[in-house]
Structure formats: C-alpha cells, structure tokens
Design an enzyme around this catalytic site. Structure first.
Site, PDB file in Angstrom:
ATOM      1  N   ARG A 109     -16.198 -10.637   0.452  1.00  0.00           N
ATOM      2  CA  ARG A 109     -15.561  -9.652   0.825  1.00  0.00           C
ATOM      3  C   ARG A 109     -15.482  -8.165  -0.004  1.00  0.00           C
ATOM      4  O   ARG A 109     -16.286  -8.426  -0.963  1.00  0.00           O
ATOM      5  CB  ARG A 109     -14.124  -9.933   0.608  1.00  0.00           C
ATOM      6  N   ALA A 153       3.358   0.989   8.579  1.00  0.00           N
ATOM      7  CA  ALA A 153       4.180  -0.036   8.766  1.00  0.00           C
ATOM      8  C   ALA A 153       3.465  -1.140   9.847  1.00  0.00           C
ATOM      9  O   ALA A 153       2.891  -0.590  10.982  1.00  0.00           O
ATOM     10  CB  ALA A 153       5.393   0.273   9.631  1.00  0.00           C
ATOM     11  N   ILE A 159       0.836  -1.164   0.080  1.00  0.00           N
ATOM     12  CA  ILE A 159       0.298  -0.075  -0.018  1.00  0.00           C
ATOM     13  C   ILE A 159       0.974   1.264   0.045  1.00  0.00           C
ATOM     14  O   ILE A 159       0.627   2.419  -0.577  1.00  0.00           O
ATOM     15  CB  ILE A 159      -0.893   0.048   1.263  1.00  0.00           C
ATOM     16  N   GLY A 197     -10.269 -17.716  12.434  1.00  0.00           N
ATOM     17  CA  GLY A 197     -10.330 -16.303  12.500  1.00  0.00           C
ATOM     18  C   GLY A 197     -10.978 -15.692  11.194  1.00  0.00           C
ATOM     19  O   GLY A 197     -10.771 -14.409  11.091  1.00  0.00           O
ATOM     20  N   LYS A 234      -5.350  -3.781  15.810  1.00  0.00           N
ATOM     21  CA  LYS A 234      -5.803  -2.514  15.052  1.00  0.00           C
ATOM     22  C   LYS A 234      -7.068  -1.918  15.695  1.00  0.00           C
ATOM     23  O   LYS A 234      -7.090  -0.673  15.884  1.00  0.00           O
ATOM     24  CB  LYS A 234      -6.526  -3.129  13.527  1.00  0.00           C
ATOM     25  N   TYR A 293      -4.671 -10.017  15.189  1.00  0.00           N
ATOM     26  CA  TYR A 293      -4.454  -8.874  14.256  1.00  0.00           C
ATOM     27  C   TYR A 293      -5.483  -7.834  14.353  1.00  0.00           C
ATOM     28  O   TYR A 293      -5.255  -6.729  14.415  1.00  0.00           O
ATOM     29  CB  TYR A 293      -4.493  -9.186  12.656  1.00  0.00           C
ATOM     30  N   ASP A 297      13.518  -0.212  11.662  1.00  0.00           N
ATOM     31  CA  ASP A 297      12.361  -0.805  12.522  1.00  0.00           C
ATOM     32  C   ASP A 297      11.572   0.412  12.953  1.00  0.00           C
ATOM     33  O   ASP A 297      12.219   1.200  13.870  1.00  0.00           O
ATOM     34  CB  ASP A 297      12.791  -1.914  13.191  1.00  0.00           C
ATOM     35  N   ARG A 337     -10.478 -21.436   7.661  1.00  0.00           N
ATOM     36  CA  ARG A 337      -9.192 -21.465   8.459  1.00  0.00           C
ATOM     37  C   ARG A 337      -9.885 -20.333   9.724  1.00  0.00           C
ATOM     38  O   ARG A 337     -10.823 -19.567   9.538  1.00  0.00           O
ATOM     39  CB  ARG A 337      -8.304 -20.229   7.781  1.00  0.00           C
TER      40      ARG A 337
END
Length: 312
Positions: free
Chosen positions: A214, A80, A12, A273, A151, A147, A57, A271
């Site tokens: 989606r 990042a 992105i 999640g 967020k 994840y 980093d 899967r």
C-alpha cells in the site's frame, strides 16, 4: 469566504478542520467553516470552537437545503461517506445509498445555490488491482469492490456537473490514509487497527501473506492538499500519495520500532475485494498544487501510535 465540510467531524475531516483553522489564523481573509456531519463516525470534539456544526445526514434534503440557504459557500469539501471496503462487500446497497445519494444531494444543492467549487474525496480503490504502478491518474479504472464503484461513479458525476453546469470540480484519489483519530467509532484502516491492538498488548492479524503493498499517506498531508486546492478552477483529478510502495510486513516493522519490541502477528486468508499491490504516482499533485507529503512513515506511525496509546 464560507466553506462547507461534509463529514468534517470524522477522521480526515478533523485534520482538514485543523488545517483550515491554521490558515484562517495566519491569513487576513475571514474564513468561516460550516461542518455537516451525522456523527455516526465523527465526534463533536473534532470541531474547533468558532466553527458551526450542523448535525444531520448529507442525504437529507431538508437538512442540506437549510444549510445552503443560510450561507453563501465559496466551496464544498465533500468527505461524508461510507468508507469501509468490507462493509461495501457485505452491504452494497447501503454503500450506494450513502456514497451516491450523498454526493448527488450536495451537487444539486451546489447547482441550485451556485456554489462554484466542489472538492471530493475519492480513493485508490478506483484503480483496482492494476500492476502498472506507480498508478497515474490516466490509468483505466477497474474497481474490485462496491466501494470502489461508488467512488468511480462519483468522479463521473463530478465531471458531468462540470461539463453541464460549469461547476469547478476537484477529485482527490487518496492512497491509504492514516493518522490520529482514525477508526474511533469503526473498524478503520490497517494502521488504526494495528494501533488499537498493539496499544492493548494484543496480537495483530494480517489477511494474506503480508507481502501485499500500500501507499500510506498521513492525514495531515491529505488536509494540506485539500486546502491548497481551494482556489483551483476547472476539472482536476489528483492522486494524493507518497509514491512509495510499502508492504504490510514492512509496516509491521515500522510499528515494532515505534513500540520497542516484536509484534505478535497472525496470518489469515485474504479477504475478497482486497488489492495485492497499490502505489500511486504523485507527480500531478506536485505539478498542480506544488506540494508533496512531508510526513515519513516512520514519523507518522510513531505519532499515530503515541496518540492511540495516550489519546488527547
């Protein structure tokens, strides 16, 4: 105007850099872009000439403080991140360290050096498996993966830094982003995975029955929204989406039109999640930024597949 883009050498980020370069060329304003990226998922080739690339980093205090001390940033675009849901399920600690450690380092640097605006890349994953679709920004948040939790937590840090320290904060909840350069150094999203396999003449695997849905949004449209939001003040949460629900089976049909023949599809168990249905409202995007995604799925898939077939 100096702008820092963390993760700018990634998927992105590379589209954001392209957009910033075009804006700079078309406007009288002098825009200087600095990219901070550890190149674990990005490439030097994604950073246009004239932009400064700092390899490091985002969690490293010395690296971050050096960058901020040498510039007077008008805004930070924070991209990042650890971006893969399966990785977060397998290694929640790593996901937390990268995603929360990174944003806190950036927010603290912005507070210290008085950077007025931070723009953050959140995700539809914060909503979880909510069937009240299309999902508006006011919906309750219930992520189903580590994840999504990081967020969601980052969004709260953004809100608190705005309320406590006066930092202008813009949170973008991206739908399923796809486009050129996705997944070059990693698994990537479903579109990039399908592109790689189909361009090599291999079968594709669908986890579940393919009826899961989606909201696929092209990365160039994501970049347009981010750049358009640079002048915003206050605290904003904005979905960036097409508002169109597309099943994985329908996505495969778009690929078949792009490649000119039927695809060999294998179905496997879902899967953990993964969300069954997801589509985001883009009314706030239109109302606040006066834009909406322009790329159709048919055009975007054809364009992305062509790039994977003949990368440039």
């Amino acid at each position: 105007m100096d702008i820092l883009v963390t993760g700018g050498a990634g998927f992105i980020g590379s589209h954001v850099l392209e957009k910033l370069q075009k804006v700079s060329e078309q406007s009288a304003e002098d825009i200087k872009v600095v990219v901070l990226d550890d190149l674990s998922n990005g490439s030097r080739e994604h950073v246009p000439s004239g932009m400064e690339l700092v390899v490091g980093d985002v969690r490293n205090r010395n690296v971050v403080e050096d960058v901020f001390s040498r510039h007077h940033f008008s805004a930070v675009i924070h991209l990042a991140a650890q971006t893969m849901v399966p990785v977060s399920v397998e290694n929640p600690l790593l996901d937390c360290q990268v995603n929360l450690g990174g944003i806190l380092r950036i927010l603290e640097a912005c507070r210290k050096w008085q950077v007025p605006h931070v723009l953050f890349s959140s995700s539809a994953a914060v909503y979880g498996d909510n069937l009240h679709i299309p999902l508006k920004e006011s919906e309750p948040l219930c992520p189903m993966s580590p994840y999504g939790i990081t967020k969601m937590t980052t969004e709260q840090y953004m809100r608190v830094y705005h309320e406590l320290y006066g930092l202008d904060a813009t949170v973008f909840r991206f739908a399923n982003v796809y486009g050129e350069r996705q997944g070059e150094k990693g698994e990537g999203g479903v579109v990039s995975i399908f592109c790689k396999l189909l361009s090599q003449g291999n079968p594709i695997t669908v986890y579940g029955d393919g009826n899961q849905t989606r909201d696929f949004v092209y990365a160039g449209d994501i970049a347009s929204a981010i750049v358009q939001a640079l002048p915003l003040t206050g605290y904003h949460t904005i979905n960036v989406s097409t508002g169109t629900e597309t099943s994985i089976n329908d996505l495969i049909r778009s690929f078949e039109r792009a490649i000119g023949h039927k695809a060999e599809v294998q179905y496997a168990s879902p899967r953990p999640g993964d969300i069954q249905r997801s589509v985001l409202s883009n009314k706030e995007l239109i109302q606040t930024l006066h834009i909406k995604p322009e790329m159709t799925l048919e055009q975007g898939i054809a364009r992305t597949y062509t790039w994977y077939k003949h990368p440039m």
